[in-house]
Design an enzyme around this catalytic site. Structure first.
Site, PDB file in Angstrom:
ATOM      1  N   ARG A 163       0.845  -1.207   0.000  1.00  0.00           N
ATOM      2  CA  ARG A 163       0.000   0.000   0.000  1.00  0.00           C
ATOM      3  C   ARG A 163       0.876   1.251   0.000  1.00  0.00           C
ATOM      4  O   ARG A 163       2.031   1.222   0.426  1.00  0.00           O
ATOM      5  CB  ARG A 163      -0.950   0.002   1.191  1.00  0.00           C
ATOM      6  CG  ARG A 163      -0.319   0.043   2.583  1.00  0.00           C
ATOM      7  CD  ARG A 163       0.057   1.417   3.067  1.00  0.00           C
ATOM      8  NE  ARG A 163       0.190   1.459   4.530  1.00  0.00           N
ATOM      9  CZ  ARG A 163       0.950   2.333   5.163  1.00  0.00           C
ATOM     10  NH1 ARG A 163       1.687   3.195   4.496  1.00  0.00           N
ATOM     11  NH2 ARG A 163       1.009   2.329   6.480  1.00  0.00           N
ATOM     12  N   GLU A 262      -6.888   7.541   7.773  1.00  0.00           N
ATOM     13  CA  GLU A 262      -5.753   8.298   8.336  1.00  0.00           C
ATOM     14  C   GLU A 262      -5.208   9.303   7.318  1.00  0.00           C
ATOM     15  O   GLU A 262      -4.896  10.446   7.644  1.00  0.00           O
ATOM     16  CB  GLU A 262      -4.658   7.314   8.757  1.00  0.00           C
ATOM     17  CG  GLU A 262      -3.430   7.996   9.308  1.00  0.00           C
ATOM     18  CD  GLU A 262      -2.423   6.993   9.875  1.00  0.00           C
ATOM     19  OE1 GLU A 262      -2.840   6.014  10.501  1.00  0.00           O
ATOM     20  OE2 GLU A 262      -1.215   7.212   9.677  1.00  0.00           O
ATOM     21  N   ARG A 266      -5.387   5.930   0.616  1.00  0.00           N
ATOM     22  CA  ARG A 266      -4.486   4.788   0.752  1.00  0.00           C
ATOM     23  C   ARG A 266      -4.772   3.920  -0.465  1.00  0.00           C
ATOM     24  O   ARG A 266      -5.921   3.525  -0.683  1.00  0.00           O
ATOM     25  CB  ARG A 266      -4.766   3.994   2.034  1.00  0.00           C
ATOM     26  CG  ARG A 266      -4.252   4.653   3.304  1.00  0.00           C
ATOM     27  CD  ARG A 266      -2.727   4.470   3.470  1.00  0.00           C
ATOM     28  NE  ARG A 266      -2.200   5.231   4.582  1.00  0.00           N
ATOM     29  CZ  ARG A 266      -2.117   4.786   5.839  1.00  0.00           C
ATOM     30  NH1 ARG A 266      -2.527   3.576   6.128  1.00  0.00           N
ATOM     31  NH2 ARG A 266      -1.617   5.533   6.781  1.00  0.00           N
ATOM     32  N   CYS A 308       0.919  10.922   9.386  1.00  0.00           N
ATOM     33  CA  CYS A 308       1.823  10.348  10.396  1.00  0.00           C
ATOM     34  C   CYS A 308       3.252  10.357   9.836  1.00  0.00           C
ATOM     35  O   CYS A 308       3.462   9.957   8.684  1.00  0.00           O
ATOM     36  CB  CYS A 308       1.383   8.918  10.703  1.00  0.00           C
ATOM     37  SG  CYS A 308       2.409   8.105  11.940  1.00  0.00           S
ATOM     38  N   THR A 310       5.569   8.422  10.247  1.00  0.00           N
ATOM     39  CA  THR A 310       6.091   7.094   9.900  1.00  0.00           C
ATOM     40  C   THR A 310       5.807   6.736   8.444  1.00  0.00           C
ATOM     41  O   THR A 310       6.372   5.791   7.920  1.00  0.00           O
ATOM     42  CB  THR A 310       5.451   5.995  10.780  1.00  0.00           C
ATOM     43  OG1 THR A 310       4.051   5.958  10.508  1.00  0.00           O
ATOM     44  CG2 THR A 310       5.703   6.250  12.246  1.00  0.00           C
ATOM     45  N   ARG A 317       4.121   0.559   2.399  1.00  0.00           N
ATOM     46  CA  ARG A 317       4.200  -0.544   3.368  1.00  0.00           C
ATOM     47  C   ARG A 317       3.883  -1.821   2.604  1.00  0.00           C
ATOM     48  O   ARG A 317       2.744  -2.050   2.178  1.00  0.00           O
ATOM     49  CB  ARG A 317       3.229  -0.359   4.535  1.00  0.00           C
ATOM     50  CG  ARG A 317       3.505  -1.382   5.652  1.00  0.00           C
ATOM     51  CD  ARG A 317       2.759  -1.038   6.935  1.00  0.00           C
ATOM     52  NE  ARG A 317       1.442  -1.611   6.997  1.00  0.00           N
ATOM     53  CZ  ARG A 317       1.156  -2.848   7.445  1.00  0.00           C
ATOM     54  NH1 ARG A 317       2.121  -3.640   7.856  1.00  0.00           N
ATOM     55  NH2 ARG A 317      -0.089  -3.267   7.470  1.00  0.00           N
ATOM     56  N   ARG A 346       3.500  -6.849  13.017  1.00  0.00           N
ATOM     57  CA  ARG A 346       2.201  -6.424  13.556  1.00  0.00           C
ATOM     58  C   ARG A 346       1.322  -7.653  13.731  1.00  0.00           C
ATOM     59  O   ARG A 346       1.612  -8.713  13.180  1.00  0.00           O
ATOM     60  CB  ARG A 346       1.481  -5.457  12.588  1.00  0.00           C
ATOM     61  CG  ARG A 346       2.224  -4.162  12.344  1.00  0.00           C
ATOM     62  CD  ARG A 346       1.447  -3.218  11.426  1.00  0.00           C
ATOM     63  NE  ARG A 346       2.174  -1.974  11.239  1.00  0.00           N
ATOM     64  CZ  ARG A 346       1.727  -0.920  10.558  1.00  0.00           C
ATOM     65  NH1 ARG A 346       0.529  -0.962   9.989  1.00  0.00           N
ATOM     66  NH2 ARG A 346       2.445   0.178  10.440  1.00  0.00           N
ATOM     67  N   GLU A 351      -1.897  -2.754  12.759  1.00  0.00           N
ATOM     68  CA  GLU A 351      -1.313  -1.983  13.852  1.00  0.00           C
ATOM     69  C   GLU A 351      -2.068  -2.180  15.169  1.00  0.00           C
ATOM     70  O   GLU A 351      -3.300  -2.101  15.202  1.00  0.00           O
ATOM     71  CB  GLU A 351      -1.410  -0.518  13.440  1.00  0.00           C
ATOM     72  CG  GLU A 351      -0.721   0.412  14.382  1.00  0.00           C
ATOM     73  CD  GLU A 351       0.616   0.822  13.814  1.00  0.00           C
ATOM     74  OE1 GLU A 351       0.616   1.592  12.868  1.00  0.00           O
ATOM     75  OE2 GLU A 351       1.649   0.356  14.332  1.00  0.00           O
TER      76      GLU A 351
HETATM   77  P1  ADP Z   1      -1.899   0.052   6.938  1.00  0.00           P
HETATM   78  O1  ADP Z   1      -1.373  -1.147   6.288  1.00  0.00           O
HETATM   79  O2  ADP Z   1      -2.615   0.866   5.947  1.00  0.00           O
HETATM   80  O3  ADP Z   1      -0.841   0.754   7.697  1.00  0.00           O
HETATM   81  P2  ADP Z   1      -3.163  -1.499   9.088  1.00  0.00           P
HETATM   82  O4  ADP Z   1      -1.881  -1.904   9.735  1.00  0.00           O
HETATM   83  O5  ADP Z   1      -4.256  -1.017   9.976  1.00  0.00           O
HETATM   84  O6  ADP Z   1      -3.002  -0.331   8.015  1.00  0.00           O
HETATM   85  O7  ADP Z   1      -3.688  -2.722   8.252  1.00  0.00           O
HETATM   86  C1  ADP Z   1      -4.868  -2.637   7.557  1.00  0.00           C
HETATM   87  C2  ADP Z   1      -5.434  -3.993   7.240  1.00  0.00           C
HETATM   88  O8  ADP Z   1      -4.626  -4.587   6.240  1.00  0.00           O
HETATM   89  C3  ADP Z   1      -5.439  -4.942   8.430  1.00  0.00           C
HETATM   90  O9  ADP Z   1      -6.632  -5.663   8.469  1.00  0.00           O
HETATM   91  C4  ADP Z   1      -4.308  -5.865   8.108  1.00  0.00           C
HETATM   92  O10 ADP Z   1      -4.498  -7.153   8.631  1.00  0.00           O
HETATM   93  C5  ADP Z   1      -4.390  -5.924   6.605  1.00  0.00           C
HETATM   94  N1  ADP Z   1      -3.168  -6.431   5.998  1.00  0.00           N
HETATM   95  C6  ADP Z   1      -1.926  -5.932   6.088  1.00  0.00           C
HETATM   96  N2  ADP Z   1      -1.047  -6.695   5.428  1.00  0.00           N
HETATM   97  C7  ADP Z   1      -1.769  -7.707   4.868  1.00  0.00           C
HETATM   98  C8  ADP Z   1      -1.447  -8.824   4.065  1.00  0.00           C
HETATM   99  N3  ADP Z   1      -0.213  -9.058   3.643  1.00  0.00           N
HETATM  100  N4  ADP Z   1      -2.450  -9.650   3.704  1.00  0.00           N
HETATM  101  C9  ADP Z   1      -3.724  -9.423   4.101  1.00  0.00           C
HETATM  102  N5  ADP Z   1      -4.084  -8.389   4.846  1.00  0.00           N
HETATM  103  C10 ADP Z   1      -3.127  -7.527   5.237  1.00  0.00           C
HETATM  104  C1  CIR Z   2       1.431   4.996  17.580  1.00  0.00           C
HETATM  105  O1  CIR Z   2       2.199   5.903  17.880  1.00  0.00           O
HETATM  106  O2  CIR Z   2       1.520   3.867  18.049  1.00  0.00           O
HETATM  107  C2  CIR Z   2       0.300   5.311  16.621  1.00  0.00           C
HETATM  108  N1  CIR Z   2       0.153   6.726  16.535  1.00  0.00           N
HETATM  109  C3  CIR Z   2       0.587   4.709  15.247  1.00  0.00           C
HETATM  110  C4  CIR Z   2       1.910   5.063  14.665  1.00  0.00           C
HETATM  111  C5  CIR Z   2       2.144   4.487  13.274  1.00  0.00           C
HETATM  112  N2  CIR Z   2       2.804   3.277  13.373  1.00  0.00           N
HETATM  113  C6  CIR Z   2       3.780   2.778  12.616  1.00  0.00           C
HETATM  114  O3  CIR Z   2       4.669   2.160  13.139  1.00  0.00           O
HETATM  115  N3  CIR Z   2       3.735   2.956  11.305  1.00  0.00           N
END
Ligand code: ADP
Ligand code: CIR
Length: 393
Positions: A163, A262, A266, A308, A310, A317, A346, A351
């Site tokens: 993403r 966020e 995305r 953010c 990060t 990511r 994660r 997250e």
């Molecule tokens: P972001 O990836 O946009 O930082 P999140 O960590 O909240 O946001 O993840 C969003 C969703 O994407 C979550 O449900 C997570 O399980 C899913 N996800 C992340 N990586 C994968 C993957 N490789 N396969 C399936 N789902 C994924």
């Molecule tokens: C935190 O500080 O835990 C949240 N605000 C999320 C930060 C983003 N996390 C990341 O590692 N990409």
């Protein structure tokens, strides 16, 4: 009454004379008016002092706690951006959520420079050495045919996802957006995406009016962002929810776009299995198509701008959902090996979630100071090593 009479006059003037105000609406107008106040107001200062004291007294492991020294706090506590954003807007999520990993968000793009004494060291720490004197490289997706299947035998990798985030030029980040802007942005995103064709062809589904069961299923299947994230809520990023929020996806849900969670956008490519090549090619072609149609905010030094810190830079990511049961027996060891390859672990729901059924979400951690291609390669190389180690145990 006087205010309501004065505002329309100013509005007409600003519409012609100051295109920033016409783009950002009334809340922004009010914030700009406050710009002339050099000092933050007493109530904000009181919250700032209390927040700083709370952070200092805590054993928070956040980067915010690490880098918000008394010296930095005193240097920044009276500053404001032209949107009227203060240090409080940046740190309130980390103050409220002491278990934050990072704890800071940029309410508007200007915050990255106005509050740079705090953002810069956090950026350097998170992105593993991106210094305040460094410049993020130009966008480069490299040879999209370089990646193959990260797990050809299909023993370990459940699914693969890449993403990136984008902010629409002319709009601030969540805490400064008006409800009208949310709706305007959603309409723009939805109509822009309706022009996509082939594999990217799909439909926009607004969150407003979406059946709760449909929404929950999309979340459970990892396609949609969760609701009520306390880190985002404390950062003032969930105002007017669900207005202006939504998801676009193609029929088989391998290409998806989140609107106004966020970040403004995305852009996501994902599928079952480990074929990173296919996932990456789809993402790159989608980003190129969308970029032809929508101008995005880009910073000379920081790369693509996000809410953010990060996510700055490439905003990439690249992750796998992976089962490594032997390695995971010792979670601290899994994390330390991941760290060695610049990977972040994660839970299954992203997250701040736990692993379900032994499935972890493992991705590249840093997104700045390297190209898009290199960020994805970091995940590919690291996961290949993790699989080798798992096989050897
Ligand atoms: P972001 O990836 O946009 O930082 P999140 O960590 O909240 O946001 O993840 C969003 C969703 O994407 C979550 O449900 C997570 O399980 C899913 N996800 C992340 N990586 C994968 C993957 N490789 N396969 C399936 N789902 C994924
Ligand atoms: C935190 O500080 O835990 C949240 N605000 C999320 C930060 C983003 N996390 C990341 O590692 N990409």
């Amino acid at each position: 009454m006087i205010v309501s009479l004065v505002k329309p006059a100013v509005r007409i003037w600003t519409h012609f004379a100051y295109n920033g105000a016409s783009r950002h609406g009334w809340a922004a107008w009010d914030r700009r008016r406050n710009k002339s106040d050099n000092m933050v107001d007493a109530a904000v200062m009181q919250k700032l002092e209390a927040g700083f004291a709370k952070l200092q007294a805590s054993d928070s492991k956040s980067l915010l706690k690490k880098y918000l020294t008394k010296e930095v706090f005193d240097a920044l506590k009276n500053k404001k951006t032209s949107f009227g954003s203060t240090l409080l807007d940046c740190i309130q999520s980390g103050v409220e959520n002491l278990d934050s990993g990072v704890g800071i968000y940029a309410p508007d793009a200007e915050s990255y420079s106005v509050f740079s004494d705090l953002f810069d060291p956090i950026i350097e720490d998170y992105h593993k050495g991106f210094k305040k004197t460094d410049k993020h490289p130009a966008c480069d997706f490299g040879d999209v045919n370089s990646f193959s299947n990260v797990d050809p035998t299909g023993e370990f990798v459940v699914s693969t996802r890449v993403r990136c985030g984008r902010s629409m030029e002319g709009y601030p980040f969540n805490p400064c957006l008006t409800e009208a802007q949310y709706k305007e942005m959603e309409a723009k995103v939805s109509s822009t995406l309706s022009g996509l064709e082939g594999e990217l062809k799909g439909k926009f589904y607004p969150l407003t009016g979406m059946e709760k069961s449909v929404q929950q299923q999309l979340i459970d299947d990892h396609f949609l962002f969760k609701e009520g994230d306390r880190f985002l809520q404390a950062a003032n990023a969930c105002r007017y929810w669900p207005s202006g929020r939504g998801i676009y996806h193609n029929d088989n849900k391998t290409f998806l776009v989140w609107c106004n969670e966020e970040d403004h956008l995305r852009i996501i490519s994902m599928q079952m299995g480990g074929d990173l090549g296919q996932v990456y090619r789809r993402l790159v072609s989608a980003v190129n198509e969308i970029e032809k149609r929508v101008p995005f905010s880009h910073h000379d030094r920081l790369g693509f701008l996000t809410f953010c810190p990060t996510n700055l830079g490439t905003t990439i990511r690249a992750s796998v959902h992976i089962k490594v049961p032997k390695l995971a027996k010792d979670y601290a060891k899994l994390e330390s090996i991941a760290d060695k390859y610049n990977l972040q672990v994660r839970g299954t729901r992203g997250e701040h979630s736990e692993a379900e059924g032994g499935i972890y979400d493992i991705s590249n951690k840093r997104r700045m100071g390297l190209t898009e291609f290199q960020a994805v390669k970091e995940m590919y190389d690291g996961i290949s090593e993790l699989i080798k180690i798992e096989k050897s145990l």
